[in-house]
Design an enzyme around this catalytic site. Structure first.
Site, PDB file in Angstrom:
ATOM      1  CE1 TYR A   1      -1.703  -0.771  -7.782  1.00 49.66           C
ATOM      2  CE2 TYR A   1      -1.488  -2.590  -9.309  1.00 49.66           C
ATOM      3  CZ  TYR A   1      -1.021  -1.392  -8.806  1.00 49.66           C
ATOM      4  OH  TYR A   1       0.120  -0.843  -9.341  1.00 49.66           O
ATOM      5  CD  GLU A   2      -1.482  -4.594  -3.416  1.00 48.74           C
ATOM      6  OE1 GLU A   2      -1.790  -5.156  -2.344  1.00 48.74           O
ATOM      7  OE2 GLU A   2      -1.094  -5.215  -4.408  1.00 48.74           O
ATOM      8  N   GLY A   3      -6.346  -2.969  -2.150  1.00 46.72           N
ATOM      9  CA  GLY A   3      -7.459  -2.419  -1.385  1.00 46.72           C
ATOM     10  C   GLY A   3      -7.899  -1.112  -2.006  1.00 46.72           C
TER      11      GLY A   3
ATOM     12  NE  ARG B   1      -3.983  -2.227   1.877  1.00 47.06           N
ATOM     13  CZ  ARG B   1      -4.828  -2.754   2.751  1.00 47.06           C
ATOM     14  NH1 ARG B   1      -4.727  -2.457   4.036  1.00 47.06           N
ATOM     15  NH2 ARG B   1      -5.780  -3.576   2.344  1.00 47.06           N
TER      16      ARG B   1
END
Length: 598
Positions: free
Chosen positions: A442-444, A298
């Protein structure tokens, strides 16, 4: 084709003048011998590699993309990517901030952060290949067995092997509690992994001899939901005891995603067909272990958008100086030419300054966060370590979401500076826009980050971490608020700090009555906190610049820093008024409409 010049001067300003990074890091036991000359030398060499080796591959890699041989499941990366990766390995760059116990150079993560900003400006798609290895290293370093560490960490450190994270499945997306990949225990202590994964960045490629997949899967007796997820090492080739490569493991790329951007990176559909894996950490505790890698990713995604913001700005300002269109409203500024350069027009300047402010604010925030992370990892003072851990936890969703939202805004604005030419591939701006868009997903997704910030990091600990950050800001305001020349920066910063405190309390009270209030306000709230960070950092930057100018410096960097800070406070910070009003409006207008009326 776009060009890229590493922003060494501003990196040095942030590291040495804003934060005294060397002085801070020298207090940590692993970095007691660090000096500014070493930092500057690394920055210079990293910039040369980014600009000279991988930047020229960015546009061709986007056009060529990756190719999959469906018979062999092999993926070929764009021309030049493999040679560039070997040059990266030969230069020792994978080992820069890694523990010397595993062959690393032991330099601070803060310096590695600066390296990755430049790599991402030069070529985000390429940078994702080595970038994922850092997360895999950190995960195994934290949770691997001594045997796993001895086998895998030196090879991830050297870059001989790379890493990937295999989380998402076709039906579950962010909700990993729904994943179905199975892990069946074997008599020799290994596990047999079966399932499908999608959207796996760098899941298969030709850059390194082996790929260390970290896979989330369920044991046969696992409880339902996220409490029943375990983590496994599942290498492409099964290592022998001496680290040599053994049999090909049946973890294959079964398809490449056809994407909007980052074409040079292989985004894979992965099939695990009875692949051999080994448990990492405790059974059913895999999600917590994987969060080490996810949180590193993140921060890395925020860095990706920072890199794109910087390179887009650089090219847009060059174009704006050269492109002739119309005359300035106040009269010709280039009377010897048929029209004025577009940089004289106020709205072109607004777009350029927006991108520059987002780049400079993002750079300061990432370095600030990286210094906190170095402290959390290396301090021998328990209280200092715990406070730094809370600060990193608080800022991680802000770095990921605020910087990637800003990256989308900034790259779009820079493309707009080009007019119709920005929409044409040969100028390179549309690639920056396409590449930037994935970073918000992406990555949450950024909504997930916003829920994490408000729901877990603020309300979840009764605001402890936010209050600590707020006290740091308040102490700085008290120290510098008496300086008349700083009023234009200190007053709005102090005002926003008060408003964030009041908004946090108000939303917490609403959430007691209706948990949906968190979901309705979270995205607005995160942007407000992001602006609080930027306002604090731009005020600090302005204070340093003013002091240098008052001392007699004629370095134009200080004058420019003041101009950008004034633009930020005048034109970007006022967004917070609308955001706060929206956050306070409640969830009623969102949830009142019946689903079948949509």
């Amino acid at each position: 084709m776009p060009t890229y010049t590493p922003p060494i001067r501003d990196l040095q300003f942030v590291l040495h003048e804003m934060f005294d990074a060397v002085g801070t890091l020298k207090q940590l036991p692993p970095h007691g011998e660090l000096d500014a000359d070493t930092v500057n030398a690394v920055l210079e060499e990293a910039g040369k590699f980014a600009a000279g080796v991988i930047a020229p591959l960015n546009a061709p890699g986007d056009i060529q993309g990756c190719t999959l041989d469906r018979d062999t499941h092999a993926v070929r990366t764009p021309e030049g990517f493999k040679a560039a990766y070997q040059a990266y390995v030969d230069g020792g760059w994978p080992a820069l901030s890694v523990d010397p116990a595993h062959g690393g150079q032991g330099l601070p993560l803060t310096l590695n952060q600066c390296l990755y900003e430049m790599l991402n400006s030069a070529n985000q798609a390429w940078t994702m290949y080595p970038g994922l290895s850092h997360g895999a290293y950190e995960c195994l370093h934290a949770h691997g067995t001594p045997e796993q560490k001895a086998l895998y960490l030196p090879r991830l450190t050297s870059g001989e092997w790379t890493g990937s994270m295999c989380l998402t499945e076709p039906h579950c997306g962010t909700d990993l509690g729904l994943l179905r990949t199975k892990a069946e225990p074997q008599a020799d202590g290994s596990f047999r992994l079966t399932g499908q994964k999608i959207f796996i960045s760098a899941g298969e490629h030709d850059l390194a001899a082996n790929i260390v997949h970290l896979v989330l899967a369920r044991l046969p007796d696992a409880p339902a939901g996220s409490k029943g997820i375990s983590l496994f090492i599942c290498p492409k080739f099964i290592p022998q005891a001496d680290g040599g490569l053994g049999a090909r493991n049946p973890v294959f790329c079964s398809g490449l995603e056809h994407k909007m951007g980052i074409h040079g990176n292989s985004t894979c559909q992965m099939t695990l067909d009875g692949a051999t894996g080994w448990l990492v950490g405790q059974p059913n505790k895999g999600l917590a272990a994987m969060f080490v890698m996810m949180n590193a990713a993140r921060l890395g995604v925020g860095c990706q958008s920072l890199g794109l913001t910087e390179v887009a700005y650089q090219n847009a300002v060059t174009y704006a100086r050269d492109r002739l269109q119309m005359r300035a409203l106040t009269g010709p500024k280039a009377p010897d030419k048929p029209a004025d350069p577009i940089i004289v027009h106020p709205d072109v300047r607004r777009m350029l300054l927006t991108a520059r402010a987002m780049a400079e604010g993002g750079r300061a925030l990432l370095v600030y966060t990286a210094l906190q992370l170095d402290t959390a990892l290396a301090s021998d003072d328990a209280d200092e370590k715990a406070a730094a851990e809370r600060r990193v936890a608080l800022l991680t969703p802000v770095v990921k979401a605020f910087l990637t939202d800003n990256g989308w805004t900034a790259t779009s604005a820079c493309m707009q500076v080009y007019g119709g030419h920005g929409y044409i591939r040969e100028w390179g701006m549309e690639q920056f826009v396409r590449d930037a868009r994935i970073n918000m997903i992406y990555e949450g997704t950024n909504t997930i980050q916003s829920l994490d910030l408000l729901g877990r990091k603020v309300l979840g600990d009764n605001g402890k971490a936010l209050k600590e950050f707020g006290r740091e800001i308040a102490d700085w305001v008290e120290e510098h608020g008496v300086t008349e020349s700083m009023q234009e920066f200190v007053n709005p910063l102090a005002d926003l700090g008060d408003k964030v405190t009041k908004l946090s309390t108000e939303l917490g009270m609403k959430a007691f009555g209706n948990a949906d209030e968190v979901g309705g306000a979270a995205v607005d709230y995160l942007r407000v906190v992001g602006h609080l960070c930027f306002a604090y950092l731009f005020a600090r930057a302005a204070q340093v610049a003013q002091a240098r100018i008052a001392a007699g410096s004629d370095d134009p960097h200080y004058r420019a820093k003041l101009h950008v800070a004034r633009f930020y406070f005048a034109k970007l910070l006022p967004e917070t008024a609308a955001l706060i009003r929206s956050a306070r409006s409640g969830v009623g207008s969102l949830m009142a409409m019946e689903a079948d009326l949509f």
